[in-house]
Each structure stands twice: as structure tokens, then as C-alpha cells.
Design a protein around this motif. Structure first.
Motif, PDB file in Angstrom:
ATOM      1  N   TYR A  61      40.855  22.960  68.682  1.00 18.42           N
ATOM      2  CA  TYR A  61      41.677  23.875  69.487  1.00 18.42           C
ATOM      3  C   TYR A  61      42.366  24.878  68.577  1.00 18.42           C
ATOM      4  CZ  TYR A  61      45.019  25.791  72.760  1.00 18.42           C
ATOM      5  OH  TYR A  61      45.739  26.670  73.553  1.00 18.42           O
ATOM      6  N   LEU A  62      42.157  26.173  68.845  1.00 14.45           N
ATOM      7  CA  LEU A  62      42.787  27.257  68.089  1.00 14.45           C
ATOM      8  C   LEU A  62      44.011  27.724  68.865  1.00 14.45           C
ATOM      9  CD1 LEU A  62      40.079  27.149  66.638  1.00 14.45           C
ATOM     10  CD2 LEU A  62      40.079  29.654  66.574  1.00 14.45           C
ATOM     11  N   SER A  63      45.184  27.510  68.287  1.00 14.83           N
ATOM     12  CA  SER A  63      46.431  27.889  68.934  1.00 14.83           C
ATOM     13  C   SER A  63      47.147  28.945  68.102  1.00 14.83           C
ATOM     14  CB  SER A  63      47.329  26.663  69.103  1.00 14.83           C
ATOM     15  OG  SER A  63      48.503  26.989  69.829  1.00 14.83           O
ATOM     16  N   ILE A  74      43.180  20.735  65.166  1.00 14.23           N
ATOM     17  CA  ILE A  74      44.123  21.718  65.692  1.00 14.23           C
ATOM     18  C   ILE A  74      44.458  22.746  64.622  1.00 14.23           C
ATOM     19  CG2 ILE A  74      46.294  22.050  66.928  1.00 14.23           C
ATOM     20  CD1 ILE A  74      44.321  20.074  68.251  1.00 14.23           C
ATOM     21  N   GLU A  75      44.312  24.009  64.958  1.00 10.21           N
ATOM     22  CA  GLU A  75      44.677  25.091  64.049  1.00 10.21           C
ATOM     23  C   GLU A  75      45.703  26.001  64.723  1.00 10.21           C
ATOM     24  OE1 GLU A  75      43.930  25.688  60.923  1.00 10.21           O
ATOM     25  OE2 GLU A  75      42.605  23.947  60.724  1.00 10.21           O
ATOM     26  N   VAL A  85      37.860  25.271  71.588  1.00  9.41           N
ATOM     27  CA  VAL A  85      38.534  26.041  72.626  1.00  9.41           C
ATOM     28  C   VAL A  85      39.523  26.965  71.933  1.00  9.41           C
ATOM     29  CG1 VAL A  85      40.068  25.964  74.643  1.00  9.41           C
ATOM     30  CG2 VAL A  85      38.302  24.208  74.343  1.00  9.41           C
ATOM     31  N   ALA A  86      39.458  28.260  72.241  1.00  5.61           N
ATOM     32  CA  ALA A  86      40.332  29.231  71.587  1.00  5.61           C
ATOM     33  C   ALA A  86      41.446  29.680  72.527  1.00  5.61           C
ATOM     34  CB  ALA A  86      39.529  30.448  71.133  1.00  5.61           C
ATOM     35  N   PHE A  87      42.618  29.940  71.955  1.00  2.00           N
ATOM     36  CA  PHE A  87      43.790  30.378  72.713  1.00  2.00           C
ATOM     37  C   PHE A  87      43.511  31.646  73.505  1.00  2.00           C
ATOM     38  CE2 PHE A  87      47.762  32.810  73.033  1.00  2.00           C
ATOM     39  CZ  PHE A  87      48.603  31.883  73.619  1.00  2.00           C
TER      40      PHE A  87
END
Length: 331
Positions: free
Chosen positions: A181-183, A214-215, A242-244
Motif C-alpha cells: 500500500y502506497l500512502s 506499507i510505504e 494499491v496506490a493512494f
């Protein structure tokens, strides 16, 4: 003949405050301006000479405060507001909040100083308490793309958690178990809600959230590139991501491809917002569609037509399946 002293006494303020209202000083609270103007109208007070106030000034405008100007997302938001303004024969005054609480406050005061009482604001920096205070003073203030429960009737928002939940569930249904997940680093409401949807989907599938997946990176395209680099440095421990937002997805996709990672064969990617033309993506991006233009139109209508309307406040995202997410080769 009604004098400025009569207005001040009836409004319960000083003559200096009435003078500031007449001369559109920015140093007067919106509720005080509204009270003084109402008294002036009721008492038939006439502004004479070169004093600048016109009681109807600003009544042909609709204010719009966006977070940035340099994004297709805000272009669609502005387009939605402008469509409604045109139907109501209003002109749109636009200002930027720049993801900064002080800038957002200044933008509201600027609108009010111009006599504008109908404002749509995309606020990501001001506190809930500050927005509540402004909303109580300005019934025509509508917050778009954010939910503040205490002023829910003056908000139009997206169920962000539902969006990332759908994105993550889609990848799980395809067979992925290791999903990054890119946050964003910025502390905005979207950040919390979107991570919650990702987390819920994993937990419901019996998948433990791994901190290595998680990034959290700076806002904008450079952040997406940094996240991809970080995952590559870890040996790419995932088969999907999944990207923000779509900007993160686009930048990350480019970095992965430059380092020989085949998309989607080796890594499936799902974005969020669906605001970038698909010519930016190869393969075309599977993403979550945020109906920001429709949300903006409803926000503008609520501002101009009143919050007693039955118009939708909460909007629901859609999963748009394209080519960037497929069944994993291995897991």
C-alpha cells in the motif's frame, strides 16, 4: 435619517466595526459582517460618498477554494462548481488553500471581504473545529471531499475507505496475498480512511498487514517513484500494490518498468481517483473512480439552494477494471 451610530447600537457593535464592514475590512468576523449588513438593510441605512460597500455586492458570485491548481482532480472539481454557478447566473471566484491551514483561512476571509457568502471549500489543512466555526457563521459554506460529522449537512464527501477496500478485495479475488500500500506522509483525512479500507480487506481475508508492505511518501509524483524504489530495495516482497492516487501509481509504474518489473505479469497495480488520461499508462490502469465533478456540483447546489435539499452528501467509489491487475504468476 439612520446614522452609523444607530446601526452600531442596533447591531450591538462599535461604530468602528460598522465602518470596517462598510469598507470591507478583512479584519471582521463573517457572523459580525452578516449581522451588521442585516441591520443596515432593515434600517434602510444608505452608504454614501466614496464608501465602497454595496449590500448586494458579492451576491452574484460563488466562491471556490481548492487545495492546488496544478492537478486534473481540481480541474474536474472546478468544472463541476462552474457548471452550477453558470445555471444560477453566478461568477466563480477561485482561491488556493495550498494544503495550509493559514492559507485556507485567508482564502475564506478574502471571499467574505468581497461580499461572497456562498463558498465551496476543499479543505485538507484546517481542523474540524475551524471548519465548524466557519460553517456556523456562513450557512452557504459547503465542504467538499471531506466529512465533518458536526456539520454533516454542509459537507459532500466520498467513502474513501470503501474505495481502497474494493481495490484490495479485487486483488485478493485475483489470488494476491502479498499486497503493498502506497500512502502519503501528509496528515489528511483521506490518508486514514484509505488505509482503513486496505487494512479491513486484508484482515477479512485472513492476511496479516506486514509493515514492510506499507510505504508513506511525500505527496505528488516524486513520492510514487520513491515508494517504488523503496519496495525494489526490499527485494519487491509483494505481487500487487494499491496506490493512494493515480499520480503515485503512474510514477511507481514507470520506476518498476525501468528496473525490469513487468506490469502486470510480475506486479499488479490499482490506483485511486481515475482522473488521469489513460494515455499516461501502459498497461491501462485499473483504478477506483472518485466522482469529484458530481460531488462538486452537489456542493455548489447546496451552497446556492440551501442545505435543506435532499441532494446526496455521501458518494460511493467504483472499481474500474482495466489492464494493470491480473492473476499472479506465483505467490
Amino acid at each position: 435619517m439612520t446614522t452609523i451610530n444607530d446601526v452600531a447600537k442596533a447591531a450591538g457593535v462599535s461604530t468602528a466595526t460598522v465602518s470596517r464592514v462598510i469598507n470591507q475590512s478583512p479584519n471582521v468576523m463573517p457572523d459580525t459582517i452578516a449581522k451588521v449588513e442585516a441591520v443596515m438593510q432593515a434600517m434602510g441605512y444608505q452608504v454614501k460618498g466614496n464608501r465602497r460597500l454595496n449590500i448586494n455586492q458579492g451576491h452574484d458570485t460563488l466562491g471556490l477554494i481548492v487545495s492546488r491548481f496544478n492537478s486534473p482532480f481540481y480541474g474536474l472539481l472546478t468544472q463541476g462548481v462552474e457548471k452550477v454557478a453558470r445555471k444560477h447566473q453566478r461568477k466563480v471566484i477561485v482561491a488556493s488553500g495550498d494544503y495550509d491551514a493559514a492559507c485556507e483561512e485567508d482564502a475564506i476571509q478574502f471571499m467574505v471581504s468581497k461580499g461572497c457568502r456562498n463558498i465551496v471549500i476543499h479543505s485538507k489543512a484546517m481542523s474540524n473545529d475551524a471548519l465548524i466555526r466557519h460553517a456556523e457563521q456562513l450557512p452557504g459554506l459547503i465542504v467538499v471531499n471531506r466529512h465533518v460529522p458536526e456539520i454533516e449537512s454542509q459537507c459532500v464527501w466520498l467513502d474513501n475507505s470503501e474505495g481502497t477496500y474494493k481495490a484490495t478485495c479485487h486483488l485478493i479475488e485475483l489470488g494476491h496475498r502479498r499486497i503493498a500500500y502506497l500512502s502519503c506522509e501528509m496528515e489528511v483525512d483521506d490518508k486514514v480512511d484509505r488505509f482503513d479500507g486496505y487494512r479491513r480487506a486484508l484482515e477479512e481475508a485472513g492476511i496479516e498487514v506486514n509493515p514492510d508492505w506499507i510505504e508513506e511518501v511525500p505527496f505528488g509524483e516524486p513520492g510514487g517513484a520513491l515508494a517504488a524504489t523503496n519496495l525494489l530495495n526490499k527485494g519487491l516482497p509483494v505481487t500487487a500494490m494499491v496506490a493512494f492516487n493515480d499520480f503515485y501509481a503512474a510514477a511507481a509504474m514507470q520506476v518498476f518498468k525501468e528496473h525490469g518489473v513487468a506490469i502486470p505479469e510480475q506486479l499488479s497495480i490499482v490506483g485511486f481517483d481515475d482522473v488521469l488520461p489513460q494515455c499516461y499508462f501502459s498497461p491501462k490502469l485499473t483504478t477506483i473512480r472518485s466522482p469529484i465533478e458530481s460531488m462538486a456540483m452537489n456542493a455548489a447546489r447546496l451552497s446556492l439552494e440551501g442545505t435543506d435539499s435532499s441532494l446526496s452528501r455521501v458518494f460511493h467509489p467504483l472499481l474500474i477494471k482495466r489492464d494493470s491487475a491480473v492473476v499472479p504468476q506465483t505467490d
